[in-house]
Design an enzyme around this catalytic site. Structure first.
Site, PDB file in Angstrom:
ATOM      1  N   HIS A 199     -18.181  35.301 -39.970  1.00  0.00           N
ATOM      2  CA  HIS A 199     -19.547  35.509 -39.511  1.00  0.00           C
ATOM      3  C   HIS A 199     -20.056  35.146 -40.154  1.00  0.00           C
ATOM      4  CE1 HIS A 199     -16.669  38.386 -37.209  1.00  0.00           C
ATOM      5  NE2 HIS A 199     -17.248  37.406 -36.569  1.00  0.00           N
TER       6      HIS A 199
ATOM      7  N   GLN B 275     -12.806  28.815 -27.360  1.00  0.00           N
ATOM      8  CA  GLN B 275     -14.001  28.997 -27.068  1.00  0.00           C
ATOM      9  C   GLN B 275     -15.348  28.222 -27.026  1.00  0.00           C
ATOM     10  OE1 GLN B 275     -15.840  33.279 -27.266  1.00  0.00           O
ATOM     11  NE2 GLN B 275     -15.849  32.324 -29.572  1.00  0.00           N
TER      12      GLN B 275
ATOM     13  N   ARG C 183     -10.318  41.505 -36.066  1.00  0.00           N
ATOM     14  CA  ARG C 183      -8.466  42.209 -34.649  1.00  0.00           C
ATOM     15  C   ARG C 183      -7.774  42.493 -36.266  1.00  0.00           C
ATOM     16  NH1 ARG C 183      -9.308  39.614 -29.971  1.00  0.00           N
ATOM     17  NH2 ARG C 183     -10.277  41.122 -28.504  1.00  0.00           N
TER      18      ARG C 183
HETATM   19  O1  PAF Z   1     -16.103  35.366 -30.735  1.00  0.00           O
HETATM   20  C1  PAF Z   1     -17.132  36.026 -30.146  1.00  0.00           C
HETATM   21  O2  PAF Z   1     -17.041  37.284 -31.044  1.00  0.00           O
HETATM   22  C2  PAF Z   1     -17.091  36.089 -28.569  1.00  0.00           C
HETATM   23  O3  PAF Z   1     -16.253  35.738 -27.497  1.00  0.00           O
HETATM   24  C3  PAF Z   1     -18.591  35.394 -28.131  1.00  0.00           C
HETATM   25  C4  PAF Z   1     -18.601  34.235 -28.555  1.00  0.00           C
HETATM   26  C5  PAF Z   1     -19.219  36.918 -29.200  1.00  0.00           C
HETATM   27  C6  PAF Z   1     -18.944  36.053 -26.629  1.00  0.00           C
HETATM   28  O4  PAF Z   1     -18.742  37.189 -26.475  1.00  0.00           O
END
Ligand code: PAF
Length: 246
Positions: free
Chosen positions: A29, A145, A179
């Site tokens: 992040h 994603q 996780r």
């Molecule tokens: O990758 C994530 O943490 C989630 O899938 C996201 C993109 C914040 C959507 O809730």
């Protein structure tokens, strides 16, 4: 850094970079926050554990939640605004509009987690509409994603540039994930088979793990993607087979 909880308080100036997150911040992040910091006047991170992307029986209840810790890390990484809405802000009473990226969202993860990408695409579009970012930042670790979001942005002409940052790994090779916190030391040791098998392109190296899939996927870029279960923890990872991570 400002912490805001409602759309009404979300006023940003100049080009805005959005990093959508569900919290449990780790170096992955932080690398997204830093990229956004380098490319935008204002950086917004959203912090919302999105119930719509968890199926019944998944880990919604035990997903790591520590807003205070996350806020400190976000501030240190240069985030200007932490948008931490309540569920009703995202899904108001009577909510009934969903985004379904039909094909890309139904293979691989979509097969094992039906409805997952419908929840992801819907919350991301909602966040894009609330924050109105010029750019939004995602990790290559979640390659499918990224493919789903890029498809949605193209199909619906959403005015945002999707920026993709490389997967960050621990020294032992395990891709960083919120996780990973669920893994016992013994499970973590066994989980290392996942990055090793992907690096070697050898599903045989996953011996002893419950494998959901280990498959090439025609995303941009093309990846070898895998999902495994280690005890009660499900992990995904991938390696890029061609091109770079952008
Ligand atoms: O990758 C994530 O943490 C989630 O899938 C996201 C993109 C914040 C959507 O809730």
């Amino acid at each position: 850094m400002k912490i805001v909880r409602t759309a009404a308080e979300l006023r940003t100036e100049g080009s805005t970079g959005l990093v959508p997150t569900m919290g449990g911040f780790h170096e992955g992040h932080l690398s997204l926050f830093r990229s956004a910091r380098a490319e935008n006047r204002t950086v917004v991170a959203s912090l919302f554990v999105n119930p719509a992307q968890f199926a019944p029986g998944e880990d919604l209840d035990r997903y790591p939640r520590d807003e205070k810790r996350d806020a400190t890390l976000a501030e240190e990484a240069g985030v200007d605004v932490l948008f931490a809405p309540a569920a009703e802000e995202i899904y108001p009473d009577g909510f009934q509009t969903w985004v379904d990226v039909e094909e890309v969202g139904s293979i691989l993860e979509g097969e094992y987690r039906p409805g997952h990408f419908r929840g992801v695409a819907t919350v991301c579009l909602k966040l894009f509409n609330l924050v109105r970012p010029a750019r939004a930042y995602f990790g290559q670790k979640d390659a499918q994603q990224v493919a789903v979001i890029k498809r949605m942005v193209r199909d619906l002409a959403v005015p945002v540039e999707i920026r993709v940052c490389p997967t960050i790994r621990d020294e032992d090779g395990l891709a960083l994930s919120s996780r990973n916190a669920y893994l016992s030391p013994e499970e973590r040791e066994r989980a290392l088979a996942l990055p090793r098998a992907l690096a070697a392109r050898d599903p045989g190296a996953l011996d002893g793990l419950a494998v959901d899939y280990f498959e090439e996927a025609d995303f941009e870029p093309r990846v070898l993607a895998a999902a495994v279960r280690v005890g009660s923890t499900r992990l995904i990872d991938n390696v890029v087979l061609e091109g770079d991570t952008e």
